[in-house]
Enzyme design. Structure first.
Site: not given
Length: 254
Positions: A108-110
């Site tokens: 989700a983040e990167s």
């Protein structure tokens, strides 16, 4: 044994708190995965519906002549996921976390991109803010700035895992608050009476991470032995589109 009991308890809690929002996604012609909590245009197809448990067999499959991998394969068989899995497992064991949660947050983040830098300055695979890293004692020196140190995958993953461990202690058996805090900051969660803040980005983030957890949890054993071909090592990317991102205030670190 205590660590395993902690992990098991967190797994059961997170698995029982399934996301309620529909998740949509598609894989583009370059093999990049896109997903969102809304059907933003005709390309986005239903990835998983509402509160239904994640079941990859129910996902739409590509047509034989499309040449595209299904979204679930792009997420679960990304080459960087295997590359960084030893670091994820090491950090998960050290801080009594479920590896599937770390994988979900990383996706989700990167999108598994170690060089990712957000407009707000979050760095690396787990998108750690320099201010958060400083809270845990990471400092720049003559050789490397704090940003350069955070770009190191091992440092980045370990700091993120340590932060998630502390969030679990702050909000025991409330995985949705742990995930919300990672996105918006624990102060924002506390400010809203220990509930998920009413920020569209944070609410979408919580739903997507929880569904990604459902993807990675059943696939955890398979990932250890999955074969990654040369073709799979191409520069595939995963893109998170969270409606309402501009309404998201900067996290408070006071």
């Amino acid at each position: 044994m205590r660590i395993m009991r902690t992990i098991a308890a967190l797994c059961l809690t997170l698995a029982s708190s399934v996301a309620s929002a529909d998740i949509y996604g598609y894989v583009d012609s370059d093999g990049s995965a896109h997903f969102s909590t809304e059907k933003l245009d005709e390309r986005y197809q239903l990835f998983v519906r509402g509160s239904a448990p994640f079941d990859s067999s129910q996902l739409p499959q590509p047509t034989p002549d499309s040449g595209k991998a299904p979204l679930s394969d792009t997420l679960s068989r990304h080459p960087n996921l295997k590359k960084y899995e030893p670091l994820l497992n090491e950090a998960a064991q050290e801080f009594s976390l479920d590896p599937a949660l770390l994988k979900a947050v990383m996706a989700a983040e990167s999108g598994f991109n170690p060089g990712a830098v957000s407009p707000k300055g979050a760095i690396g695979l787990m998108q750690v803010m320099p201010a958060t890293a400083e809270r845990y004692g990471l400092q720049g020196d003559r050789k490397k700035t704090i940003e350069q140190k955070l770009a190191d995958p091992k440092t980045n993953i370990r700091l993120a895992a340590r932060y998630l461990r502390d969030l679990h202690k702050l909000f025991p058996f409330r995985p949705e608050l742990v995930i919300a805090s990672y996105n918006a900051g624990e102060r924002a969660v506390q400010k809203h009476n220990n509930s998920v803040p009413p920020y569209p980005e944070t609410r979408g983030y919580v739903q997507i991470v929880k569904q990604l957890y459902q993807l990675y949890k059943p696939a955890a054993e398979k990932l250890a032995v999955a074969a990654f071909s040369d073709a799979a090592s191409g520069a595939r990317r995963i893109h998170m589109t969270l409606p309402g991102r501009r309404s998201m205030p900067a996290p408070s670190l006071e």
